[in-house]
Design a protein around this motif. Structure first.
Motif, PDB file in Angstrom:
ATOM      1  N   ARG A  91       0.841  -1.192   0.000  1.00  0.00           N
ATOM      2  CA  ARG A  91       0.000   0.000   0.000  1.00  0.00           C
ATOM      3  C   ARG A  91       0.871   1.234   0.000  1.00  0.00           C
ATOM      4  NH1 ARG A  91      -2.075  -3.461   3.682  1.00  0.00           N
ATOM      5  NH2 ARG A  91      -4.149  -4.286   3.257  1.00  0.00           N
ATOM      6  N   ARG A  92       0.398   2.267  -0.701  1.00  0.00           N
ATOM      7  CA  ARG A  92       1.016   3.588  -0.650  1.00  0.00           C
ATOM      8  C   ARG A  92      -0.035   4.609  -1.018  1.00  0.00           C
ATOM      9  NH1 ARG A  92       4.048   7.546  -3.473  1.00  0.00           N
ATOM     10  NH2 ARG A  92       5.433   8.538  -1.995  1.00  0.00           N
ATOM     11  N   LYS A  93      -0.147   5.665  -0.231  1.00  0.00           N
ATOM     12  CA  LYS A  93      -1.192   6.681  -0.385  1.00  0.00           C
ATOM     13  C   LYS A  93      -2.546   5.976  -0.446  1.00  0.00           C
ATOM     14  CE  LYS A  93       1.477  10.392  -2.435  1.00  0.00           C
ATOM     15  NZ  LYS A  93       1.549  11.326  -3.555  1.00  0.00           N
ATOM     16  N   SER A  94      -3.264   6.084  -1.538  1.00  0.00           N
ATOM     17  CA  SER A  94      -4.565   5.397  -1.618  1.00  0.00           C
ATOM     18  C   SER A  94      -4.506   4.204  -2.567  1.00  0.00           C
ATOM     19  CB  SER A  94      -5.647   6.380  -2.068  1.00  0.00           C
ATOM     20  OG  SER A  94      -5.328   6.919  -3.313  1.00  0.00           O
ATOM     21  N   SER A  95      -3.316   3.750  -2.909  1.00  0.00           N
ATOM     22  CA  SER A  95      -3.144   2.617  -3.820  1.00  0.00           C
ATOM     23  C   SER A  95      -2.957   1.321  -3.043  1.00  0.00           C
ATOM     24  CB  SER A  95      -1.920   2.824  -4.710  1.00  0.00           C
ATOM     25  OG  SER A  95      -2.051   3.989  -5.465  1.00  0.00           O
ATOM     26  N   VAL A  96      -3.514   0.246  -3.578  1.00  0.00           N
ATOM     27  CA  VAL A  96      -3.358  -1.085  -2.991  1.00  0.00           C
ATOM     28  C   VAL A  96      -2.946  -2.036  -4.107  1.00  0.00           C
ATOM     29  CG1 VAL A  96      -4.495  -2.974  -1.783  1.00  0.00           C
ATOM     30  CG2 VAL A  96      -5.123  -0.627  -1.268  1.00  0.00           C
TER      31      VAL A  96
ATOM     32  N   ASP B  87       8.933   4.772 -12.554  1.00  0.00           N
ATOM     33  CA  ASP B  87       7.929   3.852 -12.019  1.00  0.00           C
ATOM     34  C   ASP B  87       8.309   2.404 -12.310  1.00  0.00           C
ATOM     35  OD1 ASP B  87       6.426   6.005 -11.075  1.00  0.00           O
ATOM     36  OD2 ASP B  87       5.260   6.148 -12.919  1.00  0.00           O
ATOM     37  N   GLN B  88       8.863   2.152 -13.504  1.00  0.00           N
ATOM     38  CA  GLN B  88       9.323   0.805 -13.854  1.00  0.00           C
ATOM     39  C   GLN B  88      10.450   0.376 -12.914  1.00  0.00           C
ATOM     40  OE1 GLN B  88      10.453   0.744 -17.989  1.00  0.00           O
ATOM     41  NE2 GLN B  88       8.507   1.645 -18.650  1.00  0.00           N
ATOM     42  N   ASN B  89      11.389   1.294 -12.641  1.00  0.00           N
ATOM     43  CA  ASN B  89      12.509   0.973 -11.750  1.00  0.00           C
ATOM     44  C   ASN B  89      12.029   0.712 -10.328  1.00  0.00           C
ATOM     45  OD1 ASN B  89      14.287   1.287 -13.863  1.00  0.00           O
ATOM     46  ND2 ASN B  89      14.788   3.396 -13.353  1.00  0.00           N
ATOM     47  N   ALA B  90      11.005   1.459  -9.889  1.00  0.00           N
ATOM     48  CA  ALA B  90      10.476   1.245  -8.542  1.00  0.00           C
ATOM     49  C   ALA B  90       9.872  -0.148  -8.409  1.00  0.00           C
ATOM     50  CB  ALA B  90       9.427   2.311  -8.205  1.00  0.00           C
TER      51      ALA B  90
ATOM     52  N   GLY C 297      -6.518   2.133  -7.329  1.00  0.00           N
ATOM     53  CA  GLY C 297      -6.496   3.380  -6.572  1.00  0.00           C
ATOM     54  C   GLY C 297      -5.254   4.208  -6.795  1.00  0.00           C
ATOM     55  N   GLY C 298      -5.396   5.514  -6.579  1.00  0.00           N
ATOM     56  CA  GLY C 298      -4.257   6.412  -6.633  1.00  0.00           C
ATOM     57  C   GLY C 298      -3.760   6.685  -8.031  1.00  0.00           C
ATOM     58  N   GLY C 299      -2.591   7.278  -8.109  1.00  0.00           N
ATOM     59  CA  GLY C 299      -1.961   7.609  -9.381  1.00  0.00           C
ATOM     60  C   GLY C 299      -0.797   6.700  -9.670  1.00  0.00           C
ATOM     61  N   PRO C 300      -0.064   6.995 -10.746  1.00  0.00           N
ATOM     62  CA  PRO C 300       1.024   6.094 -11.155  1.00  0.00           C
ATOM     63  C   PRO C 300       2.137   5.952 -10.118  1.00  0.00           C
ATOM     64  CG  PRO C 300       0.778   7.929 -12.707  1.00  0.00           C
ATOM     65  CD  PRO C 300      -0.275   8.081 -11.673  1.00  0.00           C
ATOM     66  N   THR C 301       2.526   7.043  -9.459  1.00  0.00           N
ATOM     67  CA  THR C 301       3.615   6.953  -8.485  1.00  0.00           C
ATOM     68  C   THR C 301       3.177   6.164  -7.261  1.00  0.00           C
ATOM     69  OG1 THR C 301       4.473   9.063  -9.250  1.00  0.00           O
ATOM     70  CG2 THR C 301       5.253   8.286  -7.127  1.00  0.00           C
ATOM     71  N   GLY C 302       1.971   6.410  -6.775  1.00  0.00           N
ATOM     72  CA  GLY C 302       1.462   5.645  -5.642  1.00  0.00           C
ATOM     73  C   GLY C 302       1.300   4.177  -5.978  1.00  0.00           C
ATOM     74  N   GLN C 303       0.841   3.891  -7.201  1.00  0.00           N
ATOM     75  CA  GLN C 303       0.677   2.497  -7.601  1.00  0.00           C
ATOM     76  C   GLN C 303       2.023   1.788  -7.726  1.00  0.00           C
ATOM     77  OE1 GLN C 303      -1.811   2.177 -11.082  1.00  0.00           O
ATOM     78  NE2 GLN C 303      -3.675   2.473  -9.880  1.00  0.00           N
ATOM     79  N   SER C 304       3.024   2.477  -8.277  1.00  0.00           N
ATOM     80  CA  SER C 304       4.341   1.832  -8.397  1.00  0.00           C
ATOM     81  C   SER C 304       4.950   1.594  -7.015  1.00  0.00           C
ATOM     82  CB  SER C 304       5.275   2.661  -9.275  1.00  0.00           C
ATOM     83  OG  SER C 304       5.560   3.895  -8.670  1.00  0.00           O
ATOM     84  N   GLY C 305       4.732   2.519  -6.064  1.00  0.00           N
ATOM     85  CA  GLY C 305       5.216   2.309  -4.699  1.00  0.00           C
ATOM     86  C   GLY C 305       4.512   1.158  -4.009  1.00  0.00           C
TER      87      GLY C 305
END
Length: 173
Positions: free
Chosen positions: A54-59, A87-90, A112-120
């Motif tokens: 999970r990160r921000k609102s991403s699961v 994001d690929q590297n993360a 949920g969330g945006g690309p950075t939150g989803q990659s995290g």
């Protein structure tokens, strides 16, 4: 205050001194790192190892199994789903740090969330799934921060304000 002669004090001290034998050892004891605690989660039907990130609102729900190195996110390839290289590297960082490049297949469902939150979220879920698969890589994953939850969230709006911190506009007249 005594006016004793310093020479006589030395003579008196010589008689009362005890000889001590000092032993020193030059052994260096290396501290063994504490084992990384983990819960082994596997799907009983498919045998895949599971991890949730999970990160921000991403699961992100991650499934890992032995394979050829294929990474699929929401039924799309990694480069198609995350066009930006950061994001690929993360997402790939836990795989690279643990030494499983080209040895495992990864399937991720992320919402949920945006690309950075989803990659995290994918990064953390993948780290947990790898830890479930192989406990020996726990220290590499923990040292590189792949198992640490990023607790930063959007701050809630407060009453009397326009946003979380934005107040009302001030008027001089």
């Amino acid at each position: 205050m005594s006016t004793a002669d310093p020479q006589t004090e030395d003579v008196q001290n010589e008689g009362t001194e005890a000889t001590a034998v000092e032993t020193t050892t030059t052994e260096t004891v290396e501290a063994t790192p504490a084992p990384v605690t983990h819960v082994v989660k596997t799907d009983p039907k498919t045998g895949e190892h599971l991890g949730t990130g999970r990160r921000k609102s991403s699961v992100a729900r991650v499934r890992v199994k032995a394979g050829s190195g294929k990474v699929v996110i929401n039924d799309r390839e990694l480069k198609e789903y995350f066009p930006h290289e950061q994001d690929q590297n993360a997402v790939m960082a836990p795989i690279c740090d643990s030494g499983y490049e080209g040895k495992i297949d990864v399937r991720i469902l992320v919402t949920g969330g945006g690309p950075t939150g989803q990659s995290g979220a994918c990064r953390m879920g993948l780290g947990r799934a790898l830890l479930s698969m192989d406990a020996d890589v726990g220290h590499q994953l923990k040292d590189n921060g792949h198992l640490t939850r990023d607790s930063r969230m959007k701050e809630r709006k407060k009453y009397g304000l326009h946003g979380a911190r934005r107040g009302t506009q001030f008027s001089k007249r």
